[in-house]
Design an enzyme around this catalytic site. Structure first.
Site, PDB file in Angstrom:
ATOM      1  N   TYR A   1       0.851  -1.205   0.000  1.00 41.21           N
ATOM      2  CA  TYR A   1       0.000   0.000   0.000  1.00 41.21           C
ATOM      3  C   TYR A   1       0.885   1.253   0.000  1.00 41.21           C
ATOM      4  CZ  TYR A   1      -4.486   2.382   0.550  1.00 41.21           C
ATOM      5  OH  TYR A   1      -5.606   3.155   0.347  1.00 41.21           O
TER       6      TYR A   1
ATOM      7  N   LYS B   1      -3.100   8.334   3.018  1.00 48.48           N
ATOM      8  CA  LYS B   1      -4.329   8.114   3.793  1.00 48.48           C
ATOM      9  C   LYS B   1      -4.151   8.571   5.246  1.00 48.48           C
ATOM     10  CE  LYS B   1      -7.075   6.300   0.650  1.00 48.48           C
ATOM     11  NZ  LYS B   1      -8.039   7.192  -0.041  1.00 48.48           N
TER      12      LYS B   1
ATOM     13  N   THR C   1     -12.833  -2.455  -7.014  1.00 47.22           N
ATOM     14  CA  THR C   1     -13.113  -1.321  -7.908  1.00 47.22           C
ATOM     15  C   THR C   1     -11.946  -1.123  -8.872  1.00 47.22           C
ATOM     16  OG1 THR C   1     -12.050   0.206  -6.419  1.00 47.22           O
ATOM     17  CG2 THR C   1     -14.404  -0.146  -6.062  1.00 47.22           C
TER      18      THR C   1
HETATM   19  N1  LIG Z   1     -11.475  -0.035  -3.458  1.00 44.84           N
HETATM   20  C1  LIG Z   1     -11.029  -0.233  -2.235  1.00 44.84           C
HETATM   21  O1  LIG Z   1     -10.675  -1.344  -1.862  1.00 44.84           O
HETATM   22  C2  LIG Z   1     -10.964   0.930  -1.261  1.00 44.84           C
HETATM   23  C3  LIG Z   1     -10.824   0.653   0.117  1.00 44.84           C
HETATM   24  C4  LIG Z   1     -10.750   1.729   0.994  1.00 44.84           C
HETATM   25  C5  LIG Z   1     -10.796   3.030   0.524  1.00 44.84           C
HETATM   26  N2  LIG Z   1     -10.935   3.254  -0.824  1.00 44.84           N
HETATM   27  C6  LIG Z   1     -10.961   4.634  -1.295  1.00 44.84           C
HETATM   28  O2  LIG Z   1     -12.202   4.917  -1.898  1.00 44.84           O
HETATM   29  C7  LIG Z   1     -12.025   6.001  -2.812  1.00 44.84           C
HETATM   30  C8  LIG Z   1     -12.688   5.665  -4.140  1.00 44.84           C
HETATM   31  O3  LIG Z   1     -11.970   4.604  -4.737  1.00 44.84           O
HETATM   32  P1  LIG Z   1     -12.619   3.449  -5.596  1.00 44.84           P
HETATM   33  O4  LIG Z   1     -12.001   2.184  -5.097  1.00 44.84           O
HETATM   34  O5  LIG Z   1     -14.088   3.579  -5.623  1.00 44.84           O
HETATM   35  O6  LIG Z   1     -11.990   3.654  -7.036  1.00 44.84           O
HETATM   36  P2  LIG Z   1     -12.163   4.784  -8.135  1.00 44.84           P
HETATM   37  O7  LIG Z   1     -11.147   4.495  -9.165  1.00 44.84           O
HETATM   38  O8  LIG Z   1     -13.560   4.862  -8.573  1.00 44.84           O
HETATM   39  O9  LIG Z   1     -11.818   6.145  -7.365  1.00 44.84           O
HETATM   40  C9  LIG Z   1     -10.633   6.858  -7.483  1.00 44.84           C
HETATM   41  C10 LIG Z   1     -11.000   8.205  -8.067  1.00 44.84           C
HETATM   42  O10 LIG Z   1      -9.856   9.055  -8.070  1.00 44.84           O
HETATM   43  C11 LIG Z   1     -10.042   9.912  -9.160  1.00 44.84           C
HETATM   44  N3  LIG Z   1      -8.813  10.640  -9.482  1.00 44.84           N
HETATM   45  C12 LIG Z   1      -7.551  10.183  -9.645  1.00 44.84           C
HETATM   46  N4  LIG Z   1      -6.739  11.209 -10.016  1.00 44.84           N
HETATM   47  C13 LIG Z   1      -7.504  12.332 -10.088  1.00 44.84           C
HETATM   48  C14 LIG Z   1      -7.270  13.697 -10.433  1.00 44.84           C
HETATM   49  N5  LIG Z   1      -6.058  14.144 -10.761  1.00 44.84           N
HETATM   50  N6  LIG Z   1      -8.315  14.568 -10.390  1.00 44.84           N
HETATM   51  C15 LIG Z   1      -9.569  14.130 -10.064  1.00 44.84           C
HETATM   52  N7  LIG Z   1      -9.834  12.864  -9.726  1.00 44.84           N
HETATM   53  C16 LIG Z   1      -8.833  11.980  -9.746  1.00 44.84           C
HETATM   54  C17 LIG Z   1     -10.490   8.970 -10.279  1.00 44.84           C
HETATM   55  O11 LIG Z   1     -11.090   9.682 -11.340  1.00 44.84           O
HETATM   56  C18 LIG Z   1     -11.486   8.117  -9.515  1.00 44.84           C
HETATM   57  O12 LIG Z   1     -12.795   8.646  -9.598  1.00 44.84           O
HETATM   58  C19 LIG Z   1     -10.520   6.246  -2.905  1.00 44.84           C
HETATM   59  O13 LIG Z   1     -10.170   7.332  -2.074  1.00 44.84           O
HETATM   60  C20 LIG Z   1      -9.934   4.950  -2.375  1.00 44.84           C
HETATM   61  O14 LIG Z   1      -8.645   5.109  -1.847  1.00 44.84           O
HETATM   62  C21 LIG Z   1     -11.030   2.232  -1.722  1.00 44.84           C
END
Ligand SMILES: NC(=O)c1ccc[n+]([C@@H]2O[C@H](COP(=O)([O-])OP(=O)(O)OC[C@H]3O[C@@H](n4cnc5c(N)ncnc54)[C@H](O)[C@@H]3O)[C@@H](O)[C@H]2O)c1
Length: 255
Positions: A155, A162, A193
């Site tokens: 990570y 984070k 995702t």
């Molecule tokens: N998927 C998991 O396992 C998980 C677990 C815990 C937390 N999260 C967090 O949840 C959130 C959403 O992630 P997700 O898993 O739904 O995937 P996701 O890919 O849908 O979300 C990541 C987002 O970041 C955006 N992004 C990246 N660079 C960017 C930029 N320069 N300007 C604007 N937007 C930008 C992307 O467009 C995307 O919408 C994230 O913060 C991720 O760290 C995810």
């Protein structure tokens, strides 16, 4: 309908498998009008189609590394609404090589980029949202992961981002509290995702949770989404500065 008469901005949504889209559907089911953004037109087409059936506002594209983009986003939002009741922050990014080559090899550029997109954007968006949010009070919500509290294999720099994001939530809670705006984060367990696919050995994290979490299962984006609805609602009126785990209890167990 715990969000009836509320308008909530999701910045941003990548597509139908994203946590952002799951949150949009839950907010909408609870009566909210959802304003949404996407990083760029690569995502725009799909995202606009998803929102067609919902009471929503397309606020257009926004790259969160650009102050100009963020200014314009809130200009467009301000032309559509008089007040904002919630801001959901989802952006996260780290270079592939910084996630795969050992934390000690993190590059200066990669560090700056990961922290800029995954953490500073929360501060930049919250500041622009403030004039609309202080009208009725509201809620800011960010998405985080256990890798911000503990060292999780691969990570790496995202864990540091984070940790900074979670700390920012606490400082925002202090600044925004007097204006009746709450700031919280949801620490979600691994979900399959688009962003997750970029993590080396993601399936190791995913399967480990199923084995060790008290509930012996993974969580869904819908469970995270309903928690976001709760945190945006008046049911959570006394909660701020909190990192709420939605991970089937994984964070609570040791060996
Ligand atoms: N998927 C998991 O396992 C998980 C677990 C815990 C937390 N999260 C967090 O949840 C959130 C959403 O992630 P997700 O898993 O739904 O995937 P996701 O890919 O849908 O979300 C990541 C987002 O970041 C955006 N992004 C990246 N660079 C960017 C930029 N320069 N300007 C604007 N937007 C930008 C992307 O467009 C995307 O919408 C994230 O913060 C991720 O760290 C995810």
């Amino acid at each position: 309908m715990i969000l009836k008469d509320k308008t909530i901005l999701i910045a941003n949504i990548s597509g139908k498998r994203s946590t952002g889209w799951a949150i949009a559907q839950s907010l909408s089911k609870q009566g909210a009008k959802v304003a949404y953004t996407y990083q760029n037109e690569r995502f725009g087409n799909e995202v606009r189609k998803l929102f067609e059936p919902l009471d929503s506002i397309d606020v257009g594209e926004c790259d969160v590394t650009s102050d100009d983009d963020i200014d314009k986003l809130f200009e467009r939002l301000g032309n559509n609404v008089d007040a904002l009741d919630g801001l959901i922050h989802t952006p996260a990014f780290a270079k592939e090589e910084d996630l795969a080559n050992g934390f000690i090899n993190t590059s200066r550029d990669g560090f700056k980029l990961a922290l800029d997109i995954s953490c500073y954007s929360l501060i930049a968006l919250s500041r622009r949202a403030l004039p609309l949010m202080e009208v009725r009070g509201g809620a800011v919500i960010a998405l985080t992961y256990l890798g911000g509290e503990r060292a999780v294999k691969n990570y790496n720099v995202m864990g540091v981002a984070k940790a900074a994001l979670e700390s920012s939530i606490r400082y925002l809670a202090v600044d925004l509290g007097p204006k009746n705006i709450r700031a919280n984060a949801i620490s979600a367990g691994p979900m399959r995702t688009l962003a997750a696919r970029g993590l080396k050995d993601f399936m190791v994290m995913y399967d480990d949770m199923k084995e060790k979490a008290p509930m012996k299962r993974n969580i869904t984006t819908n469970e995270v989404a309903d928690t976001a609805s709760f945190l945006c609602s008046d049911l959570a009126s006394g909660i701020t500065g909190e990192i709420l785990h939605v991970d089937a209890g994984y964070h609570a167990v040791g060996v």
